[in-house]
Design an enzyme around this catalytic site. Sequence first.
Site, PDB file in Angstrom:
ATOM      1  N   GLY A   1     -46.951  55.744   7.290  1.00  0.00           N
ATOM      2  CA  GLY A   1     -46.951  55.261   5.909  1.00  0.00           C
ATOM      3  C   GLY A   1     -46.654  53.777   5.906  1.00  0.00           C
TER       4      GLY A   1
ATOM      5  N   ARG B   1     -32.454  56.332 -34.817  1.00  0.00           N
ATOM      6  CA  ARG B   1     -31.333  57.211 -34.471  1.00  0.00           C
ATOM      7  C   ARG B   1     -30.020  56.677 -35.059  1.00  0.00           C
ATOM      8  NH1 ARG B   1     -29.959  62.306 -33.221  1.00  0.00           N
ATOM      9  NH2 ARG B   1     -28.154  62.387 -31.839  1.00  0.00           N
TER      10      ARG B   1
ATOM     11  N   GLN C   1     -31.241  56.423 -21.088  1.00  0.00           N
ATOM     12  CA  GLN C   1     -29.847  56.311 -21.542  1.00  0.00           C
ATOM     13  C   GLN C   1     -29.793  56.082 -23.060  1.00  0.00           C
ATOM     14  OE1 GLN C   1     -27.621  56.821 -19.256  1.00  0.00           O
ATOM     15  NE2 GLN C   1     -25.805  56.573 -20.512  1.00  0.00           N
TER      16      GLN C   1
ATOM     17  N   THR D   1     -43.437  50.340  -0.071  1.00  0.00           N
ATOM     18  CA  THR D   1     -42.137  50.558  -0.744  1.00  0.00           C
ATOM     19  C   THR D   1     -41.434  49.216  -0.992  1.00  0.00           C
ATOM     20  OG1 THR D   1     -40.998  50.668   1.374  1.00  0.00           O
ATOM     21  CG2 THR D   1     -41.824  52.766   0.488  1.00  0.00           C
TER      22      THR D   1
ATOM     23  N   PHE E   1     -58.991  54.665  -1.406  1.00  0.00           N
ATOM     24  CA  PHE E   1     -58.591  53.881  -0.231  1.00  0.00           C
ATOM     25  C   PHE E   1     -57.679  54.760   0.620  1.00  0.00           C
ATOM     26  CE2 PHE E   1     -55.153  51.232   1.518  1.00  0.00           C
ATOM     27  CZ  PHE E   1     -55.835  50.222   2.179  1.00  0.00           C
TER      28      PHE E   1
ATOM     29  N   LEU F   1     -55.500  55.034   3.891  1.00  0.00           N
ATOM     30  CA  LEU F   1     -54.816  54.467   5.055  1.00  0.00           C
ATOM     31  C   LEU F   1     -53.711  55.419   5.537  1.00  0.00           C
ATOM     32  CD1 LEU F   1     -54.200  52.037   6.940  1.00  0.00           C
ATOM     33  CD2 LEU F   1     -52.817  51.057   5.108  1.00  0.00           C
TER      34      LEU F   1
ATOM     35  N   HIS G   1     -31.942  56.864 -25.250  1.00  0.00           N
ATOM     36  CA  HIS G   1     -32.405  58.059 -25.964  1.00  0.00           C
ATOM     37  C   HIS G   1     -31.420  59.229 -25.844  1.00  0.00           C
ATOM     38  CE1 HIS G   1     -36.229  55.962 -26.308  1.00  0.00           C
ATOM     39  NE2 HIS G   1     -36.740  56.958 -26.999  1.00  0.00           N
TER      40      HIS G   1
ATOM     41  N   GLU H   1     -48.300  51.730  -2.376  1.00  0.00           N
ATOM     42  CA  GLU H   1     -48.811  50.398  -1.981  1.00  0.00           C
ATOM     43  C   GLU H   1     -47.703  49.549  -1.355  1.00  0.00           C
ATOM     44  OE1 GLU H   1     -51.994  48.563  -3.861  1.00  0.00           O
ATOM     45  OE2 GLU H   1     -52.751  50.402  -4.772  1.00  0.00           O
TER      46      GLU H   1
HETATM   47  C1  LIG Z   1     -48.478  58.894  -5.680  1.00  0.00           C
HETATM   48  C2  LIG Z   1     -48.848  58.217  -4.421  1.00  0.00           C
HETATM   49  C3  LIG Z   1     -50.111  57.695  -4.273  1.00  0.00           C
HETATM   50  C4  LIG Z   1     -50.481  57.089  -3.072  1.00  0.00           C
HETATM   51  N1  LIG Z   1     -51.769  56.610  -2.923  1.00  0.00           N
HETATM   52  C5  LIG Z   1     -52.175  56.165  -1.698  1.00  0.00           C
HETATM   53  C6  LIG Z   1     -53.525  55.793  -1.473  1.00  0.00           C
HETATM   54  O1  LIG Z   1     -54.355  55.813  -2.388  1.00  0.00           O
HETATM   55  N2  LIG Z   1     -53.894  55.410  -0.227  1.00  0.00           N
HETATM   56  C7  LIG Z   1     -53.027  55.350   0.818  1.00  0.00           C
HETATM   57  O2  LIG Z   1     -53.430  54.997   1.914  1.00  0.00           O
HETATM   58  N3  LIG Z   1     -51.714  55.674   0.613  1.00  0.00           N
HETATM   59  C8  LIG Z   1     -51.277  56.084  -0.591  1.00  0.00           C
HETATM   60  N4  LIG Z   1     -49.969  56.441  -0.802  1.00  0.00           N
HETATM   61  C9  LIG Z   1     -49.043  56.345   0.304  1.00  0.00           C
HETATM   62  C10 LIG Z   1     -47.971  55.272   0.133  1.00  0.00           C
HETATM   63  O3  LIG Z   1     -48.516  53.992   0.251  1.00  0.00           O
HETATM   64  C11 LIG Z   1     -46.862  55.565   1.127  1.00  0.00           C
HETATM   65  O4  LIG Z   1     -46.228  56.767   0.690  1.00  0.00           O
HETATM   66  C12 LIG Z   1     -45.855  54.458   1.234  1.00  0.00           C
HETATM   67  O5  LIG Z   1     -46.435  53.312   1.819  1.00  0.00           O
HETATM   68  C13 LIG Z   1     -44.627  54.867   2.050  1.00  0.00           C
HETATM   69  O6  LIG Z   1     -44.979  55.520   3.233  1.00  0.00           O
HETATM   70  P1  LIG Z   1     -44.266  56.917   3.594  1.00  0.00           P
HETATM   71  O7  LIG Z   1     -44.385  57.775   2.402  1.00  0.00           O
HETATM   72  O8  LIG Z   1     -44.830  57.411   4.852  1.00  0.00           O
HETATM   73  O9  LIG Z   1     -42.752  56.534   3.791  1.00  0.00           O
HETATM   74  P2  LIG Z   1     -42.080  56.020   5.159  1.00  0.00           P
HETATM   75  O10 LIG Z   1     -42.894  54.913   5.716  1.00  0.00           O
HETATM   76  O11 LIG Z   1     -41.788  57.170   6.027  1.00  0.00           O
HETATM   77  O12 LIG Z   1     -40.736  55.410   4.610  1.00  0.00           O
HETATM   78  C14 LIG Z   1     -39.570  56.215   4.377  1.00  0.00           C
HETATM   79  C15 LIG Z   1     -38.446  55.267   3.989  1.00  0.00           C
HETATM   80  O13 LIG Z   1     -38.154  54.370   5.080  1.00  0.00           O
HETATM   81  C16 LIG Z   1     -38.264  53.038   4.627  1.00  0.00           C
HETATM   82  N5  LIG Z   1     -38.775  52.204   5.708  1.00  0.00           N
HETATM   83  C17 LIG Z   1     -39.858  52.428   6.481  1.00  0.00           C
HETATM   84  N6  LIG Z   1     -40.003  51.422   7.371  1.00  0.00           N
HETATM   85  C18 LIG Z   1     -39.021  50.534   7.124  1.00  0.00           C
HETATM   86  C19 LIG Z   1     -38.640  49.290   7.684  1.00  0.00           C
HETATM   87  N7  LIG Z   1     -39.334  48.715   8.670  1.00  0.00           N
HETATM   88  N8  LIG Z   1     -37.565  48.654   7.181  1.00  0.00           N
HETATM   89  C20 LIG Z   1     -36.850  49.213   6.154  1.00  0.00           C
HETATM   90  N9  LIG Z   1     -37.160  50.393   5.589  1.00  0.00           N
HETATM   91  C21 LIG Z   1     -38.232  51.041   6.063  1.00  0.00           C
HETATM   92  C22 LIG Z   1     -39.225  53.083   3.452  1.00  0.00           C
HETATM   93  O14 LIG Z   1     -39.071  51.964   2.596  1.00  0.00           O
HETATM   94  C23 LIG Z   1     -38.799  54.386   2.790  1.00  0.00           C
HETATM   95  O15 LIG Z   1     -37.658  54.159   2.005  1.00  0.00           O
HETATM   96  C24 LIG Z   1     -49.562  56.999  -2.013  1.00  0.00           C
HETATM   97  C25 LIG Z   1     -48.269  57.502  -2.178  1.00  0.00           C
HETATM   98  C26 LIG Z   1     -47.909  58.096  -3.360  1.00  0.00           C
HETATM   99  C27 LIG Z   1     -46.513  58.624  -3.511  1.00  0.00           C
END
Ligand SMILES: Cc1cc2nc3c(=O)[nH]c(=O)nc-3n(C[C@H](O)[C@H](O)[C@H](O)COP(=O)(O)OP(=O)(O)OC[C@H]3O[C@@H](n4cnc5c(N)ncnc54)[C@H](O)[C@@H]3O)c2cc1C
Length: 379
Positions: A131, A268, A336, A365, A123, A125, A338, A363
Site C-alpha cells: 500500500g 437547536r 460534537q 496516508t 487506477f 496500484l 450536533h 492516495e
Molecule cells: C476507500 C479506498 C479507496 C482506495 N482506492 C484506491 C485506488 O483506486 N487505487 C489504488 O491503487 N489504491 C487505492 N486505495 C488504497 C490506498 O491508497 C491505500 O490503502 C493506502 O495508500 C494505504 O496503504 P495500506 O492500506 O496498505 O496501509 P499500509 O501501507 O499498510 O499502512 C498502515 C499504516 O502504516 C503507516 N505507514 C506505512 N509506511 C509508513 C512509513 N514509511 N512511515 C510511517 N508510517 C507508515 C501508514 O500511514 C498506516 O498508518 C484505496 C483505499 C481505500 C481505503
Amino acid sequence: MDFDFTKQQKLARKIARNFAEKELEPFAQERDEKAEFPVEAVKKIAELGFMGITIPKEYGGCGLDTVTYVLIVEELARYCASTAIIVAVHNSVAAYPVYLLGTEAQKKKYLFDLASGKKLGAFALTEANAGSDPASIRTTAELKGENHVLNGVKTFITSGGTSDIVIVMASTDRSKRGRGITAFIVEKGIKGFTVGKKENKIGIRASDTCELIFENCVVPSENILGKPGGGLFAALKALSYGRIGVAAQALGVARCAMEECIKYSRERKQFGKQISDFQAIQWMIADMATEIEAARLLTLKAAGIKDEDRPFSAEDSMAKLYASEVAMRAATKAVQIHGGYGCMKDYKVERCFRDAKVIEIYEGTSEIQRLIIARSLLK
Ligand SMILES: Cc1cc2nc3c(=O)[nH]c(=O)nc-3n(C[C@H](O)[C@H](O)[C@H](O)COP(=O)(O)OP(=O)(O)OC[C@H]3O[C@@H](n4cnc5c(N)ncnc54)[C@H](O)[C@@H]3O)c2cc1C
C-alpha cells in the site's frame, strides 16, 4: 497574487454546485446506506463535461485548468463525497496519465472515451501487501511475444467494479523493485481480468472499492503507458495530481460539516437559548471556517503550480495532508455540536465523519504525505 477567480472558473463552480444540490444531495444519504454507485449521476456529470475537466479539447475534454478542477470537485464533495472521488479518480489518476504519457494512438483510442465520460477510468496500484510501499507490488507482467501476461491481485480499487479502463501497475522485473514496474492500460472484459470482492466500507460508501484479479491476462504490449519500467514514475505523477483532487474532496466534506453546524446551532435550543449563542459552539465553528480557508488556499496553490507547469512535489502532499485532517477535525467537531443527533444516520455530519476518515487514508496516508514533505525539505 490574485485571490479572485475568473468568470469561467466561477461559472464552472456554479454549474457544479447547482448540479450537486439538485442531483446529488437528495440521494446521497440513501446511496451511502445502500453502498450504491451513482450510475445516473455520473452519466449526467459526463454530459456537463466534468469527466475530462483538464484534458484538452482536441482529445474530447473541456481544456479547463486545475483550479477549476478543484472548484468542481469541492462542490461535488460538498453534497456527495463518494461521487466526488469517482469523478476525481477518473480525471486525475486515470485520464490524466493517458494524456501525459500516452502515445498518440493510445490517446485516440482511450482518451476520447475517458474525457467524454463514455468510459469510466480507474487506477490500480495497491495490493494486499503493498500500500504505502508500492515498489513491493507482486503483480507481474511477463513479456510473451507481442503481449504481456498479467498475474496478480489489486486491492481497494476505486470504481474497480464499474470502470471500463484501468491503469494497472505491474512488475516487469521484480529484481529492480520500483524501477521494474510498468504501467498498462487494461480494458475490462478481456480474458483473465475479473472483478473480485467489493469492500463494505466505513465511508465513501457509494463509490465501489473492489479487488481486481489478473489470471494469465494477455495485454498487448502496445498498451504499455509510458516507458517500460516507468510505471512507478507514471503512478507518482498521477498521484501528485490525484492528491489535489482528494484535497478538494476534503474541502467539500469539511464545508458540509461546517455549514450543517451553522444551520443546526441556530435551530437547536438548550437552556432557553440557541446553542449558537454559546461561545464554545461559536469557537468550534470559527476554527472550522479558518482551517477550511487555509486548506483551500493550500489546495489552490498546488493547483496553480500545476497549471503553471512548475514542478510540484510537496505542495500537493501538503494540500492533501492538511485538507484531509481539516475535514476530519471539522467532522469531529460537527458531530460534537450536533450532540446525540450527530451520531444518528439522519444527520449529514455522521456521514461527513465517516467519509473524512477514509480521505485521510487513500492516495497516500497522512504519514506518507508527511514523509514526502519531509523528504522534499531534507534532500
Ligand atoms: C476507500 C479506498 C479507496 C482506495 N482506492 C484506491 C485506488 O483506486 N487505487 C489504488 O491503487 N489504491 C487505492 N486505495 C488504497 C490506498 O491508497 C491505500 O490503502 C493506502 O495508500 C494505504 O496503504 P495500506 O492500506 O496498505 O496501509 P499500509 O501501507 O499498510 O499502512 C498502515 C499504516 O502504516 C503507516 N505507514 C506505512 N509506511 C509508513 C512509513 N514509511 N512511515 C510511517 N508510517 C507508515 C501508514 O500511514 C498506516 O498508518 C484505496 C483505499 C481505500 C481505503
